[in-house]
Write a protein that holds these residues in place. Structure first.
Motif, PDB file in Angstrom:
ATOM      1  N   MET A 242       0.845  -1.180   0.000  1.00  0.00           N
ATOM      2  CA  MET A 242       0.000   0.000   0.000  1.00  0.00           C
ATOM      3  C   MET A 242       0.893   1.247   0.000  1.00  0.00           C
ATOM      4  O   MET A 242       1.839   1.320   0.763  1.00  0.00           O
ATOM      5  CB  MET A 242      -0.862   0.018   1.264  1.00  0.00           C
ATOM      6  N   PRO A 243       0.554   2.190  -0.838  1.00  0.00           N
ATOM      7  CA  PRO A 243       1.352   3.431  -0.820  1.00  0.00           C
ATOM      8  C   PRO A 243       1.199   4.166   0.507  1.00  0.00           C
ATOM      9  O   PRO A 243       0.209   4.032   1.208  1.00  0.00           O
ATOM     10  CB  PRO A 243       0.756   4.253  -1.966  1.00  0.00           C
ATOM     11  N   ASP A 244       2.217   4.957   0.817  1.00  0.00           N
ATOM     12  CA  ASP A 244       2.233   5.667   2.101  1.00  0.00           C
ATOM     13  C   ASP A 244       1.147   6.733   2.215  1.00  0.00           C
ATOM     14  O   ASP A 244       0.721   7.074   3.307  1.00  0.00           O
ATOM     15  CB  ASP A 244       3.604   6.330   2.319  1.00  0.00           C
ATOM     16  N   PHE A 245       0.683   7.264   1.112  1.00  0.00           N
ATOM     17  CA  PHE A 245      -0.313   8.339   1.186  1.00  0.00           C
ATOM     18  C   PHE A 245      -1.733   7.811   1.423  1.00  0.00           C
ATOM     19  O   PHE A 245      -2.634   8.583   1.743  1.00  0.00           O
ATOM     20  CB  PHE A 245      -0.277   9.209  -0.077  1.00  0.00           C
ATOM     21  N   VAL A 246      -1.967   6.513   1.332  1.00  0.00           N
ATOM     22  CA  VAL A 246      -3.300   5.941   1.548  1.00  0.00           C
ATOM     23  C   VAL A 246      -3.561   5.716   3.040  1.00  0.00           C
ATOM     24  O   VAL A 246      -4.693   5.851   3.508  1.00  0.00           O
ATOM     25  CB  VAL A 246      -3.446   4.614   0.769  1.00  0.00           C
ATOM     26  N   LEU A 247      -2.537   5.421   3.786  1.00  0.00           N
ATOM     27  CA  LEU A 247      -2.670   5.117   5.205  1.00  0.00           C
ATOM     28  C   LEU A 247      -3.303   6.269   6.009  1.00  0.00           C
ATOM     29  O   LEU A 247      -4.208   6.016   6.811  1.00  0.00           O
ATOM     30  CB  LEU A 247      -1.305   4.730   5.782  1.00  0.00           C
ATOM     31  N   PRO A 248      -2.902   7.518   5.825  1.00  0.00           N
ATOM     32  CA  PRO A 248      -3.569   8.603   6.571  1.00  0.00           C
ATOM     33  C   PRO A 248      -5.065   8.720   6.233  1.00  0.00           C
ATOM     34  O   PRO A 248      -5.877   9.038   7.106  1.00  0.00           O
ATOM     35  CB  PRO A 248      -2.823   9.864   6.136  1.00  0.00           C
ATOM     36  N   PHE A 249      -5.430   8.458   5.002  1.00  0.00           N
ATOM     37  CA  PHE A 249      -6.839   8.517   4.629  1.00  0.00           C
ATOM     38  C   PHE A 249      -7.654   7.445   5.346  1.00  0.00           C
ATOM     39  O   PHE A 249      -8.801   7.672   5.727  1.00  0.00           O
ATOM     40  CB  PHE A 249      -7.015   8.381   3.109  1.00  0.00           C
ATOM     41  N   ILE A 250      -7.066   6.293   5.553  1.00  0.00           N
ATOM     42  CA  ILE A 250      -7.747   5.215   6.277  1.00  0.00           C
ATOM     43  C   ILE A 250      -7.979   5.634   7.728  1.00  0.00           C
ATOM     44  O   ILE A 250      -9.074   5.460   8.268  1.00  0.00           O
ATOM     45  CB  ILE A 250      -6.937   3.902   6.187  1.00  0.00           C
ATOM     46  N   PHE A 251      -6.946   6.206   8.363  1.00  0.00           N
ATOM     47  CA  PHE A 251      -7.092   6.643   9.750  1.00  0.00           C
ATOM     48  C   PHE A 251      -8.121   7.763   9.874  1.00  0.00           C
ATOM     49  O   PHE A 251      -8.928   7.776  10.812  1.00  0.00           O
ATOM     50  CB  PHE A 251      -5.748   7.094  10.324  1.00  0.00           C
ATOM     51  N   VAL A 252      -8.120   8.694   8.960  1.00  0.00           N
ATOM     52  CA  VAL A 252      -9.104   9.783   8.986  1.00  0.00           C
ATOM     53  C   VAL A 252     -10.504   9.211   8.783  1.00  0.00           C
ATOM     54  O   VAL A 252     -11.458   9.597   9.468  1.00  0.00           O
ATOM     55  CB  VAL A 252      -8.777  10.849   7.913  1.00  0.00           C
ATOM     56  N   GLY A 253     -10.652   8.267   7.870  1.00  0.00           N
ATOM     57  CA  GLY A 253     -11.956   7.637   7.633  1.00  0.00           C
ATOM     58  C   GLY A 253     -12.465   6.899   8.861  1.00  0.00           C
ATOM     59  O   GLY A 253     -13.648   6.983   9.206  1.00  0.00           O
ATOM     60  N   LEU A 254     -11.579   6.165   9.532  1.00  0.00           N
ATOM     61  CA  LEU A 254     -11.968   5.471  10.756  1.00  0.00           C
ATOM     62  C   LEU A 254     -12.371   6.456  11.853  1.00  0.00           C
ATOM     63  O   LEU A 254     -13.355   6.234  12.563  1.00  0.00           O
ATOM     64  CB  LEU A 254     -10.827   4.579  11.244  1.00  0.00           C
ATOM     65  N   PHE A 255     -11.617   7.548  11.979  1.00  0.00           N
ATOM     66  CA  PHE A 255     -11.946   8.559  12.984  1.00  0.00           C
ATOM     67  C   PHE A 255     -13.303   9.192  12.705  1.00  0.00           C
ATOM     68  O   PHE A 255     -14.121   9.349  13.612  1.00  0.00           O
ATOM     69  CB  PHE A 255     -10.850   9.629  13.023  1.00  0.00           C
ATOM     70  N   VAL A 256     -13.562   9.531  11.460  1.00  0.00           N
ATOM     71  CA  VAL A 256     -14.843  10.146  11.097  1.00  0.00           C
ATOM     72  C   VAL A 256     -15.985   9.161  11.336  1.00  0.00           C
ATOM     73  O   VAL A 256     -17.040   9.523  11.860  1.00  0.00           O
ATOM     74  CB  VAL A 256     -14.815  10.636   9.633  1.00  0.00           C
ATOM     75  N   THR A 257     -15.792   7.906  10.975  1.00  0.00           N
ATOM     76  CA  THR A 257     -16.821   6.882  11.188  1.00  0.00           C
ATOM     77  C   THR A 257     -17.112   6.717  12.672  1.00  0.00           C
ATOM     78  O   THR A 257     -18.279   6.658  13.076  1.00  0.00           O
ATOM     79  CB  THR A 257     -16.369   5.535  10.590  1.00  0.00           C
ATOM     80  N   LEU A 258     -16.092   6.667  13.491  1.00  0.00           N
ATOM     81  CA  LEU A 258     -16.270   6.552  14.941  1.00  0.00           C
ATOM     82  C   LEU A 258     -17.013   7.771  15.488  1.00  0.00           C
ATOM     83  O   LEU A 258     -17.925   7.639  16.304  1.00  0.00           O
ATOM     84  CB  LEU A 258     -14.918   6.395  15.632  1.00  0.00           C
ATOM     85  N   PHE A 259     -16.640   8.957  15.029  1.00  0.00           N
ATOM     86  CA  PHE A 259     -17.293  10.181  15.471  1.00  0.00           C
ATOM     87  C   PHE A 259     -18.774  10.176  15.101  1.00  0.00           C
ATOM     88  O   PHE A 259     -19.630  10.515  15.925  1.00  0.00           O
ATOM     89  CB  PHE A 259     -16.594  11.398  14.861  1.00  0.00           C
ATOM     90  N   VAL A 260     -19.100   9.770  13.898  1.00  0.00           N
ATOM     91  CA  VAL A 260     -20.492   9.726  13.454  1.00  0.00           C
ATOM     92  C   VAL A 260     -21.280   8.711  14.279  1.00  0.00           C
ATOM     93  O   VAL A 260     -22.414   8.986  14.702  1.00  0.00           O
ATOM     94  CB  VAL A 260     -20.576   9.411  11.944  1.00  0.00           C
ATOM     95  N   CYS A 261     -20.707   7.552  14.547  1.00  0.00           N
ATOM     96  CA  CYS A 261     -21.388   6.532  15.357  1.00  0.00           C
ATOM     97  C   CYS A 261     -21.654   7.047  16.774  1.00  0.00           C
ATOM     98  O   CYS A 261     -22.746   6.851  17.308  1.00  0.00           O
ATOM     99  CB  CYS A 261     -20.574   5.257  15.411  1.00  0.00           C
ATOM    100  N   LEU A 262     -20.692   7.695  17.377  1.00  0.00           N
ATOM    101  CA  LEU A 262     -20.885   8.234  18.720  1.00  0.00           C
ATOM    102  C   LEU A 262     -21.921   9.355  18.724  1.00  0.00           C
ATOM    103  O   LEU A 262     -22.701   9.478  19.672  1.00  0.00           O
ATOM    104  CB  LEU A 262     -19.553   8.735  19.289  1.00  0.00           C
ATOM    105  N   PHE A 263     -21.950  10.152  17.676  1.00  0.00           N
ATOM    106  CA  PHE A 263     -22.949  11.213  17.576  1.00  0.00           C
ATOM    107  C   PHE A 263     -24.352  10.624  17.480  1.00  0.00           C
ATOM    108  O   PHE A 263     -25.276  11.098  18.145  1.00  0.00           O
ATOM    109  CB  PHE A 263     -22.660  12.101  16.365  1.00  0.00           C
ATOM    110  N   ILE A 264     -24.524   9.592  16.679  1.00  0.00           N
ATOM    111  CA  ILE A 264     -25.831   8.930  16.553  1.00  0.00           C
ATOM    112  C   ILE A 264     -26.243   8.335  17.900  1.00  0.00           C
ATOM    113  O   ILE A 264     -27.398   8.458  18.315  1.00  0.00           O
ATOM    114  CB  ILE A 264     -25.796   7.863  15.445  1.00  0.00           C
ATOM    115  N   PHE A 265     -25.320   7.697  18.600  1.00  0.00           N
ATOM    116  CA  PHE A 265     -25.599   7.131  19.913  1.00  0.00           C
ATOM    117  C   PHE A 265     -26.045   8.225  20.887  1.00  0.00           C
ATOM    118  O   PHE A 265     -26.993   8.050  21.639  1.00  0.00           O
ATOM    119  CB  PHE A 265     -24.352   6.412  20.428  1.00  0.00           C
ATOM    120  N   PHE A 266     -25.359   9.362  20.860  1.00  0.00           N
ATOM    121  CA  PHE A 266     -25.699  10.490  21.723  1.00  0.00           C
ATOM    122  C   PHE A 266     -27.113  11.004  21.422  1.00  0.00           C
ATOM    123  O   PHE A 266     -27.892  11.268  22.333  1.00  0.00           O
ATOM    124  CB  PHE A 266     -24.677  11.606  21.543  1.00  0.00           C
TER     125      PHE A 266
END
Length: 88
Positions: free
Chosen positions: A1-25
């Motif tokens: 995997m290229p090095d520039f794809v890894l930060p996008f994965i982490f940002v995507g996971l963070f955004v997904t987690l944030f959205v899930c917690l917001f829905i739960f709230f």
């Protein structure tokens, strides 16, 4: 995997987690608001009992009977009782 794809994965996971917690709230807030509407009329233990009985009646298809139960138990006005029963 290229090095520039890894930060996008982490940002995507963070955004997904944030959205899930917001829905739960939001779900917890709605639940609290519904319970607060009943707590104006009775104590918390009795409110939980009435909520359980109303849910049973709704599952069995007796929504009108549930509205009557709420009106009789809590002396809640008819339109407010109907609205509350539909929100459960």
């Amino acid at each position: 995997m290229p090095d520039f794809v890894l930060p996008f994965i982490f940002v995507g996971l963070f955004v997904t987690l944030f959205v899930c917690l917001f829905i739960f709230f939001v779900v917890l807030m709605v639940k609290g608001i519904r319970q607060r509407r009943v707590l104006k009329y009775t104590d918390p233990v009795r409110a939980m009992d009435i909520v359980g009985r109303v849910r049973q009646l709704k599952v069995r298809g007796n929504e009108e009977e549930a509205v009557l139960l709420v009106q009789n138990e809590l002396a809640m006005p008819a339109d407010e009782a109907r609205s509350w029963v539909k929100s459960i």
